[in-house]
Design a protein around this motif. Sequence first.
Motif, mmCIF file in Angstrom:
data_model
loop_
_atom_site.group_PDB
_atom_site.id
_atom_site.type_symbol
_atom_site.label_atom_id
_atom_site.label_comp_id
_atom_site.label_asym_id
_atom_site.label_seq_id
_atom_site.Cartn_x
_atom_site.Cartn_y
_atom_site.Cartn_z
ATOM 1 N N TYR A 147 44.011 -6.666 14.764
ATOM 2 C CA TYR A 147 42.525 -5.571 14.278
ATOM 3 C C TYR A 147 40.830 -6.416 14.853
ATOM 4 C CZ TYR A 147 41.526 -9.021 10.289
ATOM 5 O OH TYR A 147 41.545 -9.355 9.309
ATOM 6 N N ALA A 148 41.465 -7.217 15.538
ATOM 7 C CA ALA A 148 39.914 -8.547 15.883
ATOM 8 C C ALA A 148 40.363 -8.775 16.831
ATOM 9 C CB ALA A 148 39.669 -9.828 15.080
ATOM 10 N N GLN A 149 39.730 -8.192 18.998
ATOM 11 C CA GLN A 149 40.064 -9.318 19.651
ATOM 12 C C GLN A 149 38.842 -9.821 19.450
ATOM 13 O OE1 GLN A 149 39.277 -6.441 23.389
ATOM 14 N NE2 GLN A 149 41.579 -6.966 23.434
ATOM 15 N N VAL A 150 38.629 -11.288 19.993
ATOM 16 C CA VAL A 150 37.876 -12.027 20.018
ATOM 17 C C VAL A 150 37.771 -12.158 21.834
ATOM 18 C CG1 VAL A 150 37.252 -14.087 19.905
ATOM 19 C CG2 VAL A 150 37.724 -13.527 18.127
ATOM 20 N N ARG A 151 36.832 -12.416 22.258
ATOM 21 C CA ARG A 151 36.171 -12.490 23.824
ATOM 22 C C ARG A 151 35.276 -13.539 24.071
ATOM 23 N NH1 ARG A 151 37.914 -6.168 26.692
ATOM 24 N NH2 ARG A 151 39.814 -6.903 26.427
ATOM 25 N N VAL A 157 38.093 -15.230 34.565
ATOM 26 C CA VAL A 157 38.037 -16.542 34.094
ATOM 27 C C VAL A 157 37.139 -15.925 32.152
ATOM 28 C CG1 VAL A 157 36.440 -18.344 35.667
ATOM 29 C CG2 VAL A 157 34.991 -16.719 34.834
ATOM 30 N N ALA A 158 37.565 -14.597 31.956
ATOM 31 C CA ALA A 158 37.539 -14.112 30.806
ATOM 32 C C ALA A 158 38.534 -14.007 30.118
ATOM 33 C CB ALA A 158 36.451 -13.233 30.958
ATOM 34 N N PRO A 159 38.838 -15.288 28.707
ATOM 35 C CA PRO A 159 39.801 -14.921 28.577
ATOM 36 C C PRO A 159 39.871 -14.461 26.714
ATOM 37 C CG PRO A 159 38.931 -16.932 28.298
ATOM 38 C CD PRO A 159 38.274 -16.462 28.673
ATOM 39 N N GLY A 160 41.198 -14.069 26.441
ATOM 40 C CA GLY A 160 40.967 -12.959 25.097
ATOM 41 C C GLY A 160 41.621 -13.124 24.186
ATOM 42 N N ALA A 161 41.824 -13.228 22.837
ATOM 43 C CA ALA A 161 42.884 -12.945 21.539
ATOM 44 C C ALA A 161 42.351 -12.003 20.982
ATOM 45 C CB ALA A 161 42.260 -14.665 21.212
ATOM 46 N N VAL A 210 33.550 -10.084 19.819
ATOM 47 C CA VAL A 210 34.706 -9.863 18.395
ATOM 48 C C VAL A 210 34.178 -8.253 18.483
ATOM 49 C CG1 VAL A 210 35.076 -9.614 16.193
ATOM 50 C CG2 VAL A 210 33.986 -12.001 17.351
ATOM 51 N N ARG A 211 35.652 -7.896 18.788
ATOM 52 C CA ARG A 211 35.632 -6.523 19.175
ATOM 53 C C ARG A 211 36.502 -5.474 18.120
ATOM 54 N NH1 ARG A 211 39.338 -4.141 24.184
ATOM 55 N NH2 ARG A 211 39.402 -1.481 24.214
ATOM 56 N N GLU A 212 36.299 -4.314 17.514
ATOM 57 C CA GLU A 212 36.614 -3.926 16.281
ATOM 58 C C GLU A 212 37.815 -3.538 17.717
ATOM 59 O OE1 GLU A 212 39.332 -2.089 13.501
ATOM 60 O OE2 GLU A 212 38.918 -0.668 15.483
ATOM 61 N N THR A 213 39.182 -3.109 17.393
ATOM 62 C CA THR A 213 40.562 -2.350 17.941
ATOM 63 C C THR A 213 41.596 -1.394 17.288
ATOM 64 O OG1 THR A 213 41.638 -4.567 17.419
ATOM 65 C CG2 THR A 213 40.365 -3.922 19.728
ATOM 66 N N THR A 214 41.487 -1.190 16.127
ATOM 67 C CA THR A 214 42.229 -0.253 16.099
ATOM 68 C C THR A 214 41.602 1.619 15.919
ATOM 69 O OG1 THR A 214 41.718 -1.113 13.248
ATOM 70 C CG2 THR A 214 43.646 -2.042 14.540
ATOM 71 N N GLU A 215 40.468 1.675 15.794
ATOM 72 C CA GLU A 215 39.026 2.248 15.094
ATOM 73 C C GLU A 215 38.175 3.205 16.469
ATOM 74 O OE1 GLU A 215 37.393 1.933 11.504
ATOM 75 O OE2 GLU A 215 39.156 2.641 10.932
ATOM 76 N N ASP A 216 38.198 4.049 16.091
ATOM 77 C CA ASP A 216 36.806 4.198 17.181
ATOM 78 C C ASP A 216 37.607 5.116 18.373
ATOM 79 O OD1 ASP A 216 34.543 4.655 18.187
ATOM 80 O OD2 ASP A 216 34.683 2.647 19.183
ATOM 81 N N ILE A 217 36.443 6.279 18.922
ATOM 82 C CA ILE A 217 37.281 7.548 19.870
ATOM 83 C C ILE A 217 38.327 6.316 20.838
ATOM 84 C CG2 ILE A 217 35.352 6.405 21.968
ATOM 85 C CD1 ILE A 217 34.849 9.543 20.942
ATOM 86 N N TYR A 218 38.346 5.028 21.020
ATOM 87 C CA TYR A 218 38.967 4.505 21.879
ATOM 88 C C TYR A 218 40.843 4.343 21.151
ATOM 89 C CZ TYR A 218 40.119 1.168 25.759
ATOM 90 O OH TYR A 218 40.663 0.503 26.770
ATOM 91 N N ALA A 219 40.963 4.837 19.862
ATOM 92 C CA ALA A 219 41.892 4.606 19.438
ATOM 93 C C ALA A 219 43.235 5.687 19.701
ATOM 94 C CB ALA A 219 42.148 4.785 18.075
ATOM 95 N N GLY A 220 42.989 6.873 20.614
ATOM 96 C CA GLY A 220 43.766 7.461 20.988
ATOM 97 C C GLY A 220 43.720 8.407 20.632
ATOM 98 N N ILE A 221 43.273 9.136 19.503
ATOM 99 C CA ILE A 221 43.463 10.680 18.659
ATOM 100 C C ILE A 221 42.617 11.879 19.560
ATOM 101 C CG2 ILE A 221 43.530 12.501 16.652
ATOM 102 C CD1 ILE A 221 42.781 9.820 15.248
#
Length: 361
Positions: free
Chosen positions: A93-97, A264-268, A117-128
């Motif tokens: 749920y938490a993406q850190v860049r 050069v932009a990493p993430g987790a 810090v990006r929320e990654t399970t909800e929002d219009i991006y979640a694919g519904i």
Amino acid sequence: MAHRVTLIPGDGIGPELTEATRRVLEATGVKFEWDVQDAGADVMAAHGGNPLPDETLASVRRNGVALKGPITTPIGEGFRSVNVRLRADLDLYAQVRPCKTYPGVRTRYENVDLVIVRETTEDIYAGIEFEEGTPEALDLTRWLEAHGEKLPQSDSGLSIKPISITGSRRVFEFAFDYARRMGRSKVTCVHKANIMKFTDGLWLRTAREVAEQNSDIVFDDRIADNMCMQLVQHPEDYDVLVLPNLYGDIISDLAAGLIGGLGVAPGANFGARVAVFEPTHGSAPKYAGLNKANPMAQMLSGMLMLHHIGEHDAGVRLERAIAELIREGTSVTYDMKSSRGDPTAVGTSDVADAVIAKLQR
Ligand code: NAD
């Protein structure tokens, strides 16, 4: 004892980048046992048409840590993104860049050091989503009309934007905790609560509640469009930014642009029990197999992974080695040279060799 880590090479430039990263991680002296797993369109046929095999998910759950290369999402082919599915299935749920300027990098800015810090399970991006003209889209359109909402056009596709108290609270709790652990002093909530009152409004309200319980960290908020302008004008004013899924996707590329580009932009990606480390960039298919793409974002994602598994000394040494290469500007890929056609640009594997040479000095 060796750390057992799931390795998902991905596709496009992914396999080259993860191989380069595996080599530099091993050169730090830390011992790894790699559990190599498939994902992506290329492996679907071998897994009964499934681009994200159960075995891959089981491996990440078992090991708790994964290093992942980018994976292509074909546009408009009814193929749900493997990346979105992976985040949903593992509840990441938490993406850190982290976005930080290393001296010597090609950029208009100096001293940028912020974390998205990006929320990654909800929002219009979640694919519904409901495709225009389908019975489901027509049903939903009629339901909206019955509830007093007339769409401007009847031939609309529809996407749903869910943002919950639970989802918002946990990502803000994560962000404050992260800020404290990393010695950072400010958290900024990004939103459009002025327009989307019941989704972004809820997001901001929840952020304020969590901020009250974390009063040792400064808290403020910005409207997303203003945030873009502020980042372009004075990015050094910002520290930890917390964003819903879609704005987070867009603004993390903007932030990558501030620090010298996607190379050069990493993430987790973090869930309650698992963490998956991957760069911000995608699979850049036009460079696949050419030994041309910059492996530094993938390597820096590996550096974040070293810290996550408690190998702080190796993490510091790896970041220092990469920073030295950037400063010298010699053994770097085309995207880090002053002109894109510079014949002195080196390849992906050469960058790995140069990092390893620095680590072994
Ligand atoms: P991209 O990030 O793959 O590439 C955009 C451009 O950025 C490339 O053409 C290249 O010029 C440059 N670039 C990216 N990475 C680079 C690197 N390591 N070194 C040097 N230059 C680099 O974005 P895209 O073209 O929009 O997406 C390609 C595919 O990747 C799509 O299918 C997309 O869905 C997917 N994607 C996957 C992930 C992921 O796996 N997490 C993330 C983003 C995009």
